[in-house]
Motif scaffolding. Structure first.
Motif, short mmCIF file in Angstrom:
data_model
loop_
_atom_site.label_atom_id
_atom_site.label_comp_id
_atom_site.label_asym_id
_atom_site.label_seq_id
_atom_site.Cartn_x
_atom_site.Cartn_y
_atom_site.Cartn_z
N ARG A 6 15.79 -5.81 10.99
CA ARG A 6 15.80 -6.09 9.54
C ARG A 6 15.63 -7.59 9.29
O ARG A 6 14.88 -8.01 8.40
N GLU A 105 16.62 6.78 -0.24
CA GLU A 105 15.64 5.71 -0.08
C GLU A 105 15.17 5.61 1.36
O GLU A 105 13.98 5.42 1.63
N ARG A 106 16.08 5.75 2.30
CA ARG A 106 15.70 5.62 3.72
C ARG A 106 14.83 6.79 4.18
O ARG A 106 13.90 6.60 4.97
N VAL A 109 11.38 6.05 2.80
CA VAL A 109 10.63 4.99 3.48
C VAL A 109 10.13 5.48 4.84
O VAL A 109 9.16 4.94 5.39
N ILE A 145 14.00 2.23 -5.16
CA ILE A 145 13.47 1.97 -3.82
C ILE A 145 12.68 0.66 -3.80
O ILE A 145 12.08 0.25 -4.79
N ASP A 146 12.71 -0.01 -2.65
CA ASP A 146 11.95 -1.25 -2.48
C ASP A 146 10.46 -0.91 -2.41
O ASP A 146 10.01 -0.26 -1.46
N ILE A 149 7.90 -2.38 0.57
CA ILE A 149 8.02 -1.83 1.92
C ILE A 149 7.43 -0.42 2.01
O ILE A 149 6.87 -0.04 3.04
N ILE A 150 7.49 0.36 0.92
CA ILE A 150 6.87 1.69 1.03
C ILE A 150 5.35 1.60 0.90
O ILE A 150 4.63 2.41 1.48
N PHE A 220 10.28 1.62 9.91
CA PHE A 220 10.47 1.31 8.49
C PHE A 220 11.90 1.61 8.04
O PHE A 220 12.41 0.93 7.14
N TYR A 224 14.28 -1.48 6.50
CA TYR A 224 14.58 -1.33 5.08
C TYR A 224 15.73 -2.25 4.66
O TYR A 224 16.76 -2.33 5.35
N LYS A 231 16.02 -5.92 -2.53
CA LYS A 231 15.02 -4.90 -2.85
C LYS A 231 14.20 -5.33 -4.06
O LYS A 231 14.71 -6.01 -4.96
N TYR A 459 5.82 -7.03 6.69
CA TYR A 459 6.25 -5.80 7.37
C TYR A 459 5.20 -5.34 8.37
O TYR A 459 5.52 -4.83 9.45
#
Length: 480
Positions: A6, A105-106, A109, A145-146, A149-150, A220, A224, A231, A459
């Motif tokens: 991370r 969220e995890r 992702v 959600i961020d 990153i997605i 990912f 996260y 985020k 990322y």
């Protein structure tokens, strides 16, 4: 371990956001660098250095500048027709239901790169379009959600494309000499190499599963952000407006009330949409049926033209009326400006990379030859992987890259007793590998998401580093 990864992701993202130029400026900088390398390393032949400089500029750069016009138009259409198809109620409903599957969220992702990888394995153009739209759908479903990153996860799924059904190098090797296989035409190969020896081998399929369906989702999840402060959720306003200049989306399903002209009735006629849509899909069926009759299975008969054709007419059919489809295309136009602007610059870079006066060797060939010559015994697949990765920075086109390094790699494989299909698949994966830090292919997906390359590339650097080890080892030791 999660904390380490991370922190690495956060550090990489910070550096990229601060120092990486916009994708268009990246193309300009790469042009200048390529020109300088060509001037220094490519022999001017019988010309003086002043003429050499002029020839690289005019023959190489300008001569290649418009070499991707057909491809750029194909990419423009695949983005527009794919977007139009995704905006139909049927496909939109499927994507919306799929976006609702993750419960956190995890899990979301992790799910996004898997969906993008599966779509990219079917066809790389489909992966870019589906990935971008699906990331937006997930952000709409999980508002906290961020988002960067997605979107990075959606783009990372693209890393598997050159091991998929529309892989340029394997399909070229499976073509006849008079149908684009320059290695047969030049006598380097005596016969075609079927996809059973390339795409549908144990090594390639295992790499697809390990990289696309195991490594990416795990990475990912580990990258996260842990705290809400780090985020960056999607701007809610972007979920409420269409892509066409920020105007609210309107969808017309029936003809306007009151007096209408014949033209109005035609534009809003379901019979017209169904007629032209079904006619186009019958042509698609005929295309694949003829291929089967000639011994070509549908998965070996995919190219940009048939994908665009299918998307176009399926989109018209599912939208129900010509007016609905026209509205979807107006929205899609906003997403293609990056392709129109930047693709000619990359065509120019390809022109410089392939430029060589009589008696000289091009920059691209020099890179390939140099890396092959220093490779220890038994490492040619890994070296081919790295070579293709390096050349891909300058020639971000699988077919175009194979045209400049393919002969060198195949000849090296033959002389060293290494499997030609293995080396070819190593080059395929190498070409896709460095796309993770090459903005060229991110342009369509970024246009759909509304982000810049700086938002996702940090990322993708970690994707590059982790997947590089997996692919280099796998393509060398896994059974073909």
């Amino acid at each position: 371990m999660a904390n380490v990864i991370r922190k690495m992701a956060e550090g990489s993202s910070h550096v990229v956001e601060r120092y990486l130029p916009d994708a268009f400026l990246f193309a300009i900088i790469l042009t200048v660098v390529t020109y300088g390398l060509a001037f220094v390393t490519v022999s001017p032949g019988a010309n003086g250095y002043f003429s050499h400089a002029e020839n690289i500029l005019v023959t190489g750069w300008y001569g290649g500048f418009w070499g991707l016009l057909t491809f750029a138009m194909q990419m423009t259409l695949i983005l527009m027709t794919g977007y139009g198809l995704a905006k139909t109620e049927f496909v939109d409903g499927l994507l919306t239901r799929a976006a609702a599957i993750p419960s956190s969220e995890r899990s979301a992702v992790a799910f996004v790169p898997v969906v993008a990888a599966l779509a990219s394995f079917v066809h790389w153009g489909l992966g870019l379009v589906v990935g971008g739209i699906f990331a937006r759908k997930v952000a709409e479903e999980i508002r906290t959600i961020d988002f960067p990153i997605i979107v990075a996860g959606a783009y990372s799924g693209f890393i598997v494309w050159h091991g998929g059904l529309a892989a340029s190098i394997p399909l070229n090797l499976n073509s006849a000499g008079d149908n684009g296989n320059f290695l047969i035409a030049s006598g380097v190969l005596n016969d075609t190499i079927g996809t059973s020896q390339t795409i549908f081998t144990t090594a390639n399929l295992v790499l697809f599963v390990v990289v696309g369906l195991v490594f990416l989702p795990l990475l990912f999840v580990l990258m996260y952000p842990e705290s809400d402060e780090k985020k960056r959720p999607i701007d809610p306003a972007k979920l409420e407006v269409a892509a066409d200049g920020g105007e609210a989306e309107t969808k017309v399903t029936t003809a306007p009330t009151g007096t209408t002209t014949l033209a109005d009735r035609i534009e809003h006629s379901r019979a017209v949409a169904w007629g032209i849509g079904l006619g186009g899909l019958l042509a698609v069926f005929g295309y694949f049926w003829r291929g089967i009759a000639d011994g070509m299975m549908p998965w070996n008969n995919l190219d940009l033209n048939i994908v665009n054709f299918t998307f176009l007419f399926l989109g018209i059919l599912l939208h129900g009326t010509p007016a609905n489809y026209i509205g979807a295309m107006k929205e899609a136009v906003e997403n293609v400006w990056g392709i129109i602007l930047q693709f000619p610059f990359y065509a120019g870079i390809m022109g410089i990379m392939g430029y060589a006066p009589e008696g000289s060797t091009s920059l691209a060939t020099q890179i390939a030859q140099g890396m092959v010559q220093v490779s220890p015994d038994g490492t040619l697949p890994a070296v081919a992987f790295l070579t293709a990765g390096v050349v891909n920075f300058f020639v971000p086109s699988g077919g175009g890259e194979w045209a400049v390094i393919g002969e060198t790699l195949v000849t090296a494989a033959q002389s060293s007793g290494t499997s030609v299909p293995r080396v070819a698949m190593a080059a395929s994966w190498g070409d896709a590998w460095t796309n993770m830090i090459q903005p060229f292919w991110a342009i369509p997906l970024l246009a759909i998401s509304g982000l810049s390359v700086r938002d996702i590339m940090g990322y993708c650097v970690l994707v590059l580093l982790g997947s590089g080890v997996i692919i280099a080892v796998g393509i060398t030791v896994l059974p073909m």
